[in-house]
Design a protein around this motif. Structure first.
Motif, PDB file in Angstrom:
ATOM      1  N   ASP A 100      -4.516  45.633  23.699  1.00  0.00           N
ATOM      2  CA  ASP A 100      -4.379  47.089  23.823  1.00  0.00           C
ATOM      3  C   ASP A 100      -3.448  47.445  24.973  1.00  0.00           C
ATOM      4  OD1 ASP A 100      -6.112  47.469  21.719  1.00  0.00           O
ATOM      5  OD2 ASP A 100      -7.875  47.789  22.987  1.00  0.00           O
ATOM      6  N   ARG A 101      -3.587  46.724  26.090  1.00  0.00           N
ATOM      7  CA  ARG A 101      -2.742  47.006  27.248  1.00  0.00           C
ATOM      8  C   ARG A 101      -1.281  46.700  26.944  1.00  0.00           C
ATOM      9  NH1 ARG A 101      -7.184  44.756  30.088  1.00  0.00           N
ATOM     10  NH2 ARG A 101      -6.206  42.711  30.108  1.00  0.00           N
ATOM     11  N   GLN A 102      -1.054  45.734  26.055  1.00  0.00           N
ATOM     12  CA  GLN A 102       0.318  45.406  25.670  1.00  0.00           C
ATOM     13  C   GLN A 102       0.866  46.350  24.604  1.00  0.00           C
ATOM     14  OE1 GLN A 102       0.873  41.151  24.830  1.00  0.00           O
ATOM     15  NE2 GLN A 102      -0.986  40.712  25.984  1.00  0.00           N
ATOM     16  N   GLY A 103       0.030  47.247  24.122  1.00  0.00           N
ATOM     17  CA  GLY A 103       0.481  48.206  23.117  1.00  0.00           C
ATOM     18  C   GLY A 103       0.624  47.610  21.725  1.00  0.00           C
ATOM     19  N   VAL A 104      -0.093  46.530  21.440  1.00  0.00           N
ATOM     20  CA  VAL A 104      -0.020  45.894  20.116  1.00  0.00           C
ATOM     21  C   VAL A 104      -0.933  46.653  19.160  1.00  0.00           C
ATOM     22  CG1 VAL A 104      -0.298  43.765  18.816  1.00  0.00           C
ATOM     23  CG2 VAL A 104       0.411  43.679  21.217  1.00  0.00           C
ATOM     24  N   ILE A 105      -0.334  47.310  18.174  1.00  0.00           N
ATOM     25  CA  ILE A 105      -1.091  48.157  17.252  1.00  0.00           C
ATOM     26  C   ILE A 105      -1.161  47.565  15.851  1.00  0.00           C
ATOM     27  CG2 ILE A 105      -1.197  50.450  16.180  1.00  0.00           C
ATOM     28  CD1 ILE A 105       0.207  51.551  18.645  1.00  0.00           C
ATOM     29  N   ASP A 106      -0.061  47.009  15.371  1.00  0.00           N
ATOM     30  CA  ASP A 106      -0.012  46.472  14.022  1.00  0.00           C
ATOM     31  C   ASP A 106      -1.108  45.436  13.814  1.00  0.00           C
ATOM     32  OD1 ASP A 106       1.709  46.047  11.442  1.00  0.00           O
ATOM     33  OD2 ASP A 106       1.277  44.036  12.225  1.00  0.00           O
ATOM     34  N   PRO A 107      -1.957  45.603  12.777  1.00  0.00           N
ATOM     35  CA  PRO A 107      -3.103  44.691  12.586  1.00  0.00           C
ATOM     36  C   PRO A 107      -2.698  43.246  12.337  1.00  0.00           C
ATOM     37  CG  PRO A 107      -2.826  46.169  10.697  1.00  0.00           C
ATOM     38  CD  PRO A 107      -1.934  46.683  11.783  1.00  0.00           C
ATOM     39  N   HIS A 108      -1.601  43.017  11.627  1.00  0.00           N
ATOM     40  CA  HIS A 108      -1.157  41.645  11.376  1.00  0.00           C
ATOM     41  C   HIS A 108      -0.669  40.984  12.673  1.00  0.00           C
ATOM     42  CE1 HIS A 108      -1.535  42.196   7.078  1.00  0.00           C
ATOM     43  NE2 HIS A 108      -0.827  43.321   7.155  1.00  0.00           N
ATOM     44  N   GLU A 109       0.054  41.758  13.461  1.00  0.00           N
ATOM     45  CA  GLU A 109       0.530  41.235  14.741  1.00  0.00           C
ATOM     46  C   GLU A 109      -0.647  40.969  15.675  1.00  0.00           C
ATOM     47  OE1 GLU A 109       3.711  42.328  18.324  1.00  0.00           O
ATOM     48  OE2 GLU A 109       3.246  43.812  16.767  1.00  0.00           O
ATOM     49  N   ARG A 110      -1.625  41.865  15.678  1.00  0.00           N
ATOM     50  CA  ARG A 110      -2.800  41.680  16.534  1.00  0.00           C
ATOM     51  C   ARG A 110      -3.558  40.416  16.144  1.00  0.00           C
ATOM     52  NH1 ARG A 110      -4.813  45.906  19.716  1.00  0.00           N
ATOM     53  NH2 ARG A 110      -6.905  45.006  19.555  1.00  0.00           N
ATOM     54  N   ARG A 111      -3.701  40.195  14.826  1.00  0.00           N
ATOM     55  CA  ARG A 111      -4.428  39.025  14.360  1.00  0.00           C
ATOM     56  C   ARG A 111      -3.720  37.743  14.787  1.00  0.00           C
ATOM     57  NH1 ARG A 111      -4.258  40.100   9.328  1.00  0.00           N
ATOM     58  NH2 ARG A 111      -5.983  41.580   9.458  1.00  0.00           N
ATOM     59  N   ALA A 112      -2.407  37.733  14.648  1.00  0.00           N
ATOM     60  CA  ALA A 112      -1.641  36.545  15.026  1.00  0.00           C
ATOM     61  C   ALA A 112      -1.706  36.302  16.531  1.00  0.00           C
ATOM     62  CB  ALA A 112      -0.199  36.699  14.574  1.00  0.00           C
ATOM     63  N   MET A 113      -1.580  37.370  17.315  1.00  0.00           N
ATOM     64  CA  MET A 113      -1.616  37.223  18.767  1.00  0.00           C
ATOM     65  C   MET A 113      -3.013  36.836  19.251  1.00  0.00           C
ATOM     66  SD  MET A 113       0.898  40.306  20.067  1.00  0.00           S
ATOM     67  CE  MET A 113       0.808  39.734  21.772  1.00  0.00           C
ATOM     68  N   LEU A 114      -4.042  37.373  18.590  1.00  0.00           N
ATOM     69  CA  LEU A 114      -5.406  37.022  18.962  1.00  0.00           C
ATOM     70  C   LEU A 114      -5.673  35.545  18.687  1.00  0.00           C
ATOM     71  CD1 LEU A 114      -7.957  38.345  20.117  1.00  0.00           C
ATOM     72  CD2 LEU A 114      -8.723  38.753  17.771  1.00  0.00           C
TER      73      LEU A 114
END
Length: 273
Positions: free
Chosen positions: A33-47
């Protein structure tokens, strides 16, 4: 009172404990959230990537990229040692020594992330801190923290090994340090999460573990101004007797060892009257 922060209590030998999995997941999501990652696919990959880093043994603090120290949030990475809960308590002893002083001048030797200097400047706006470190990388991280916290006007960062960064004419009301105090022979027995990820020169001091204290006390008394100067140090739990002796041999006549929250020797306060 020690600030509540998102970290587990640390046992002996600098082990960094992990909280419950649900707590970790929440913190990782907050980091995205602090990095401003909103896209769900991008969030899943980064997580997934963040969890992979944890699985490889990387400390949670480095994976998150930030960590709370008392009332401030610090950026943390492999350039400097992770700030520990014990060091939060050390700030209490420093503040107690500075109580009642107008515009106190403090020297911190080996600032790392800048945690102690930043906490002092945040909680005692009248303070002036000179904070040194031999590592240019650590100082760059400390600079990031101090600027982001808007404390750069009262903290002077300098590069140098111990007293090298301090002018001979300079005098201070208090000198503090959380120096390396692990003996070289203890290195291999450290928890891998510490040994494999945190900077060794921020942890090990030499053959005995007392080498940094010897350097500090070699000049400490002459660098204190007035009649109420003090030195506040974090120490290893088995080093109280030896570091106290170094302080007394250096001319300090009022030396007290204080314990951490686990009841172990952890801090030394040395004064001369």
């Amino acid at each position: 009172m020690i600030a509540e922060s998102h970290r587990a209590s640390q046992p002996e030998h600098l082990r960094v404990g992990l909280p419950q999995p649900r707590v970790i997941e929440r913190w990782l999501c907050q980091a995205l959230d602090r990095q401003g990652v909103i896209d769900p696919h991008e969030r899943r990959a980064m997580l997934t990537d963040l969890y992979d880093r944890l699985e490889c043994g990387e400390p949670l603090q480095y994976v998150l990229g930030t960590w709370q120290f008392r009332w401030i949030e610090l950026r943390v990475d492999r350039r400097a040692l992770i700030p520990r809960p014990e060091t939060e308590l050390m700030v209490e002893w420093i503040l107690a020594e500075l109580a009642g002083r107008e515009s106190p001048r403090v020297l911190e030797l080996g600032t790392g992330t800048g945690a102690i200097a930043a906490a002092l400047a945040h909680e005692l706006p009248s303070v002036s801190v000179v904070a040194t470190d031999v590592s240019a990388d650590a100082l760059a991280l400390a600079q990031d923290n101090i600027v982001s916290l808007r404390l750069n006007r009262c903290i002077d960062l300098r590069q140098g090994s111990w007293w090298e960064a301090v002018e001979e004419h300079e005098r201070f009301d208090l000198i503090c340090s959380n120096p390396p105090y692990i003996a070289d022979t203890e290195w291999n027995s450290l928890d891998p999460m510490v040994r494999d990820w945190e900077p060794r020169r921020a942890l090990t001091a030499g053959p005995t573990g007392l080498e940094c204290y010897e350097v500090i006390f070699h000049e400490a008394r002459g660098r204190l101004g007035g009649q109420q100067g003090a030195v506040v140090l974090e120490i290893g739990s088995s080093q109280g007797f030896n570091v106290r002796r170094l302080a007394i041999d250096a001319g300090f006549d009022d030396v007290v060892i204080h314990k951490d929250l686990a009841g172990r020797d952890r801090f030394l306060v040395a004064r001369f009257r």
